[in-house]
Design an enzyme around this catalytic site. Structure first.
Site, PDB file in Angstrom:
ATOM      1  N   ASP A 401       4.779  -7.462  -6.324  1.00 49.25           N
ATOM      2  CA  ASP A 401       6.118  -6.879  -6.262  1.00 49.25           C
ATOM      3  C   ASP A 401       6.526  -6.363  -7.648  1.00 49.25           C
ATOM      4  OD1 ASP A 401       6.584  -7.290  -3.416  1.00 49.25           O
ATOM      5  OD2 ASP A 401       6.554  -9.416  -3.903  1.00 49.25           O
ATOM      6  N   SER A 402       7.726  -6.615  -8.088  1.00 51.39           N
ATOM      7  CA  SER A 402       8.209  -5.959  -9.314  1.00 51.39           C
ATOM      8  C   SER A 402       7.554  -6.477 -10.592  1.00 51.39           C
ATOM      9  CB  SER A 402       9.731  -6.098  -9.423  1.00 51.39           C
ATOM     10  OG  SER A 402      10.370  -5.316  -8.434  1.00 51.39           O
TER      11      SER A 402
END
Length: 600
Positions: A401-402
Site C-alpha cells: 500500500d502507501s
C-alpha cells in the site's frame, strides 16, 4: 482456484514445448543414448510435470507471455479504485502528526473464465480418477482370480532365470486366463502373471525370454513408476502432448528392458528374441493394465521394439561415455526450465530470510496488538540485534500500500521526473475525497498526505519496464507489478514482508542502492516525521482498504541517532479497522516502552 488454473495452463504451454524439444534431443542423440538412458530421461520430464504443484515460484509467467498478462490476476488485482468510498484518519494521541489517507478498492469475484476452466479441469480429474480406479479394481479382481503357477517345467525355467540374473528374491508367478501378455504388478509385493494361452503353447526359448523381460522390470523397479504415470495422466488429462509423452515413456520402458535382456544374451540369440515378439505380436499387442508393466504394447510400440532389437549392438565404453555426456546435456537443459514452471507461486508469499549469524530475540508483544493479527520487527544497529514478534507473519508478504511510495518517489527522482529542488506536480482538477489531495503537490506534501494521484503520475511517466527494473535492482518483495500500472501496490500483485521492509530501510538509510545521495536525502526528508538535536524519526503508514473495510495496516520507519539507527516495521491485518493509523499507534507504544522514541 481461478488463479491456479490460469498459471497451470501457462505452465502447460511451456511443458509442451519442453516435450517437443525432448523428442528432438532424443532423435539427435539416439545413436549415443542407450535404451535405459532414453527411458530415464522421461523421469526428468516427470519432475518438471510435478513442478507446477510445488509450493514454489521463481519468476512470473507473464514475463514469458506478456500478451497473456490480462489473464493473470492475483486475488485482489482485478480491482478498481472507488473514489466515492474512502477513508482518511489522522493518527491521534502520540502520533497526531501522521496523516493516513487511503482510497478503497473493491475486490471483485474471481475471474468467471478462470472458475469455469477450473471446474472443467476438476471434472476431468474426477472422471479420469474414476476410470483409473475402475482399472485398478479390475486388476485386483484379476490378481485374486489368478492361480499360482503349477507347470513344473516353467517353474524350473523360472528358477534358472532368477539365477541367471543373480536375483535372490523369488517373485511369485501366477497364471491367469484374463491376461493377454506377461506382466508384473505391485511395488512392494511384486507378482508376475503369465497368460494361460502362452503356458499351453509352452516353448522353452520363448518363455525364457519373457521371464527375463519381466524380471528386468523387477530389477529396475519399473512398477514404481506406474502410480506416478497414472497420477500425471489424471492431472494432465486435457494435454494431448503430455498424454502422448506418457505413452512414449511406456514404450521406452519396454525398449529399455529389451536392451537389458539383449545385453545378457549372446549375439546369436538376438534374432530369436526378436522373433519371439513377432510371433506373439497379435497376442501381445494389447496395452497392459495401468498399474502393471508387461511385455505387450500397441502395434506401433511393438514395431519400434523389433526395429530396436534388429539394430542392437552391445555398448562399448566409448558409446557409454558419449551416452552419459548426452544424457547430462539433455537433463541440464530440461532442469533449466524448472524455475519457470511454478503455478501456485507460494514462495512469493513468504520471504525466505537467512537467519545464520544473526542475533535474534523473539518477543511476546501480543498485548500491544489486541485483536489484530500482526507482527513487529525491530533491528538495532547499535548491537546488531533483531527483535521479532510473530516470526511467521513477519516473513509473510502482503500488499505494501502507501509504504511503497517511499521507493516510488526514489525512482522518480533517479529518472529526473522530479528533482529535490523541483518536485511539484500539478493537480489535474479531479475532485478527491480529501481536501489535501485537491491541490498541486510537492514530494513533501504528497508523502505527508499520502496523495495517490501524485505517485500514480510518477508511475505513468516512469513506465512499467523502468519500474520493474528498479524494483528488481533494490529487490522489492516479490517484484511483481502485473496488477496494473496504477494499482499494483494497492492490494494487488506487489507484495512485501515486514522483514523485507526492514532490509530495504537499512539500504535506504545508508544508500546501499548506489543512488544519487541528494535523491536519498530528498526521500528521507519527505518521510521525516519528527526531529530533535539528538534524534530523528522517519516513517510511512499504509492502509489497505477493500470493500469499504480496512484490512491491512502498515507503519514502517527508523529512528536515527548519532552512531545508531533502529529500524522498525509493524503490519496488522483484520476483517476491518486494520489501518496504518492503528499500526502506527502500536509501533509508537512499543518504541516508547523500549526507550527508542517518545514523542514530546
Amino acid at each position: 482456484m481461478a488463479e491456479f488454473i490460469i498459471h497451470f495452463i501457462l505452465c502447460n504451454l511451456l511443458i509442451s514445448g519442453n516435450i517437443g524439444l525432448l523428442f528432438i534431443a532424443r532423435r539427435i542423440f539416439r545413436h549415443h543414448l542407450s535404451g535405459r538412458m532414453q527411458y530415464n530421461l522421461w523421469f526428468v520430464l516427470l519432475g518438471l510435470l510435478a513442478v507446477p504443484f510445488f509450493p514454489s515460484h521463481f519468476t512470473s509467467l507473464t514475463q514469458l507471455f506478456p500478451w497473456l498478462t490480462y489473464m493473470e490476476r492475483s486475488p485482489a488485482s482485478n480491482t478498481r479504485t472507488v473514489i466515492e468510498s474512502a477513508a482518511g484518519t489522522t493518527i491521534s494521541k502520540t502520533t497526531a502528526w501522521i496523516n493516513d489517507f487511503t482510497l478503497s478498492v473493491n475486490r471483485e469475484f474471481p475471474s468467471i473464465t478462470g472458475l469455469i476452466l477450473f471446474g472443467i479441469w476438476s471434472l476431468g480429474v474426477f472422471a479420469m480418477s474414476l476410470l483409473t480406479l475402475k482399472s485398478f479394481l479390475r486388476l485386483r479382481r484379476l490378481e485374486n482370480s489368478a492361480l499360482p503357477l503349477q507347470n513344473p517345467e516353467i517353474r524350473k525355467l523360472y528358477r534358472r532365470c532368477l539365477s541367471e540374473m543373480k536375483l535372490t528374491n523369488t517373485i511369485p508367478v501366477y497364471s491367469s486366463a484374463f491376461v493377454k501378455s506377461p506382466m508384473i504388478t505391485g511395488c512392494l509385493k511384486p507378482r508376475i502373471f503369465l497368460p494361460i494361452l502362452l503356458i499351453s503353447d509352452y516353448k522353452e526359448r520363448d518363455m525364457r525370454f519373457m521371464l527375463l523381460h519381466e524380471l528386468q522390470h523387477y530389477k529396475h523397479k519399473d512398477t514404481f513408476a506406474n502410480p506416478v504415470l497414472n497420477l500425471i495422466g489424471i492431472l494432465y488429462w486435457f494435454n494431448p502432448v503430455v498424454l502422448y509423452a506418457l505413452k512414449e515413456m511406456c514404450g521406452d520402458r519396454e525398449i529399455a528392458c529389451d536392451s537389458s535382456v539383449l545385453e545378457m544374451l549372446k549375439a546369436d540369440d538376438y534374432e530369436a528374441y526378436g522373433n519371439t515378439l513377432i510371433n506373439f505380436t497379435e497376442k501381445l499387442s494389447r496395452p497392459p493394465f495401468p498399474f502393471a508393466a508387461g511385455l505387450g504394447g500397441t502395434m506401433k510400440q511393438m514395431k519400434r521394439r523389433v526395429v530396436n532389437i534388429a539394430a542392437y549392438e552391445k555398448p562399448t565404453v566409448s558409446k557409454q561415455l558419449k551416452g552419459l555426456a548426452s544424457f547430462a546435456l539433455i537433463t541440464s537443459f530440461l532442469l533449466g526450465s524448472a524455475p519457470l514452471l511454478s503455478a501456485f507461486a507460494a514462495e512469493d508469499s513468504h520471504f525466505h530470510w537467512e537467519t545464520n549469524s544473526k542475533h535474534i530475540a523473539y518477543a511476546d508483544l501480543s498485548a500491544y496488538f489486541g485483536a489484530y493479527e500482526g507482527s513487529f520487527v525491530l533491528y538495532d544497529t547499535g548491537n546488531d540485534s533483531w527483535t521479532i514478534y510473530n516470526r511467521d507473519l513477519a516473513a509473510l508478504r502482503t500488499a505494501p500500500d502507501s509504504t511503497y511510495k517511499v521507493y516510488d518517489a526514489l525512482f522518480g527522482l533517479e529518472e529526473g521526473i522530479i528533482t529535490p529542488e523541483d518536485s511539484a506536480i500539478s493537480w489535474n482538477g479531479k475532485a478527491y475525497p480529501f481536501p489535501e489531495w485537491n491541490a498541486d503537490q510537492t514530494l513533501g506534501s504528497a508523502m505527508s498526505s499520502s496523495v495517490n494521484w501524485y505517485f500514480q503520475t510518477l508511475d505513468k511517466r516512469l513506465g512499467s519496464e523502468v519500474i520493474r527494473s528498479y524494483i528488481r535492482k533494490i529487490g522489492y518483495g516479490n517484484q511483481r507489478i502485473d496488477g496494473g500500472l496504477s494499482s499494483y501496490w494497492l492490494e494487488s500483485s506487489l507484495k512485501i514482508s515486514p522483514l523485507e521492509q526492514i532490509e530495504l530501510l537499512r539500504k535506504l538509510q545508508d544508500n546501499s542502492f548506489g543512488f544519487a545521495p541528494e535523491n536519498i536525502a530528498a526521500v528521507k526528508d519527505s518521510i521525516c516525521l519528527a526531529s530533535s538535536d539528538t534524534a530523528a524519526l522517519y516513517g510511512k503508514t499504509g492502509t489497505g482498504r477493500i470493500n469499504e473495510q480496512d484490512v491491512n495496516g502498515w507503519f514502517v520507519g527508523f529512528v536515527e541517532t548519532p552512531g545508531r539507527a533502529c529500524f522498525f516495521a509493524v503490519n496488522i491485518g483484520a476483517k476491518k479497522e486494520a489501518n496504518g493509523s492503528s499500526a502506527a499507534e502500536i509501533a509508537m507504544s512499543i518504541l516508547a516502552d523500549r526507550n527508542i522514541w517518545t514523542k514530546k
